[in-house]
Scaffold this active site. Structure first.
Site, PDB file in Angstrom:
ATOM      1  CG  LEU A  53       9.466 -11.654   7.897  1.00 20.42           C
ATOM      2  CD1 LEU A  53       9.190 -13.151   7.877  1.00 20.42           C
ATOM      3  CD2 LEU A  53      10.950 -11.389   7.742  1.00 20.42           C
ATOM      4  CG  ASP A  54      10.482  -6.679   2.598  1.00 26.72           C
ATOM      5  OD1 ASP A  54       9.780  -5.840   3.202  1.00 26.72           O
ATOM      6  OD2 ASP A  54      11.686  -6.505   2.326  1.00 26.72           O
ATOM      7  N   PRO A  55       6.996  -9.375   1.524  1.00 23.52           N
ATOM      8  CG  PRO A  55       5.182  -8.487   0.345  1.00 23.52           C
ATOM      9  CD  PRO A  55       6.451  -8.087   1.050  1.00 23.52           C
ATOM     10  CB  ALA A  56      10.110 -11.606  -1.856  1.00 25.39           C
ATOM     11  CB  VAL A  57      11.480 -12.013   3.435  1.00 22.01           C
ATOM     12  CG1 VAL A  57      12.355 -12.643   4.512  1.00 22.01           C
ATOM     13  CG2 VAL A  57      12.269 -10.946   2.674  1.00 22.01           C
TER      14      VAL A  57
END
Length: 325
Positions: free
Chosen positions: A40-44
């Site tokens: 998962l991307d950090p913002a997700v």
């Protein structure tokens, strides 16, 4: 201390990488062998399955489809196709009603070609695309086949230019690319606003627990570990008797008939394991490549390993737990 063997489903908070979560779980459980399923991307935020101990060897056999809930922001183009990237351009979006939004979404349903973002983990000439993008390079990343089984419009806010949606898709799908391509189709540009993963590898958001936090006394206790079979319900099972279990533990083939297996429910097409851009390509010389797998259960009803049918009457071990020389 007994090393845990199973899965923990974390509700990943924003601001942390998937590797950050793995490192945290290593400290919490005091073990080194920890892995995650699906970056998962950090913002997700949302569902991040964590495998503990030998359960890391089961990750390749879990269903690959994933589900998300999120928002697309029209009128903005960014370097990363989400709002964490640099703003490239900004323009007004047209007047649209929900029927028109549905018509724009329709080409993205089903089996389609999708080009990954410039800022992604895809390898380009031996290097991750995001590393080259951060040096200011622009790359031609080839499109790949993905499947979007469900793309549901939840709401459309004309004033803010925001489309809220649910999506169920194959592994390897980039929701940021979906936002970008939708904006190109509408003609005003778009990027991903926010995103939460609600299902991954067969685990759902109802099973997710907060990430343990040493700075928060209420979240320092190791969470409950889900047994391995929880993650393998989509696969058929073969129960061993004592004699077969002895042979199995030594890595020998098992003579069996397919009608001895407990069948698994027929999965959705998107639940089949798909190629993940963050994983190594399968070894085509592996005789088990593209063969249906089955779960092998020992006499105590616990997972003994993974296998495949070598022929109609022979089960060949692929993964053997508690193997003996």
């Amino acid at each position: 201390m007994t090393v845990p063997f199973g899965f923990v489903v974390i509700d990943k908070p924003a601001g942390l990488t998937s590797h950050d979560c793995v490192s945290r779980m290593r400290r919490v459980f005091g073990i080194k062998r920890v892995g995650h399923g699906g970056t998962l991307d950090p913002a997700v935020t949302g569902v991040l399955p964590i495998a503990l101990g030998h359960a890391t060897r089961l990750l390749p056999y879990l269903p690959g489809a994933k589900s998300y809930r999120g928002s697309i922001q029209l009128g903005q183009r960014t370097s990363s196709d989400d709002q964490q990237g640099d703003l490239i351009s900004k323009q007004a979006w047209p007047e649209l009603n929900t029927a028109e939004i549905e018509a724009y979404l329709d080409p993205f349903r089903g089996r389609i070609q999708q080009r990954p973002p410039q800022v992604s983990a895809v390898h380009v000439q031996g290097e991750r695309a995001h590393a080259r993008a951060r040096r200011g390079e622009t790359m031609e990343i080839p499109a790949r086949t993905i499947t979007i089984d469900r793309l549901q419009l939840l709401s459309w806010n004309q004033q803010l230019g925001q489309i809220d949606f649910n999506v169920h898709c194959s592994s390897g799908t980039y929701i940021r690319s979906l936002a970008r391509d939708l904006g190109e189709l509408i003609g005003c540009g778009a990027c991903l606003g926010w995103l939460k993963r609600t299902q991954a590898l067969g685990f759902h958001e109802q099973q997710a627990v907060p990430l343990p936090d040493r700075d928060n006394p209420a979240l320092t206790t190791p969470p409950a570990v889900l047994p391995p079979l929880t993650a393998l319900a989509h696969l058929p099972r073969l129960q061993l008797n004592e004699e077969e279990q002895e042979s199995w533990s030594c890595g020998r083939r098992i003579t069996a008939h397919q009608d001895q297996c407990q069948p698994a429910p027929k999965p959705l097409a998107s639940d089949q394991q798909e190629s993940d851009p963050n994983q190594t390509a399968p070894n085509q010389t592996d005789p088990s490549a593209n063969k249906p797998m089955l779960v092998v259960i020992d006499c105590r009803g616990e997972v003994a390993g993974m296998a495949y049918w070598e022929d109609n009457a022979t089960v060949k071990p692929k993964v053997v737990f508690n193997a003996r020389g």
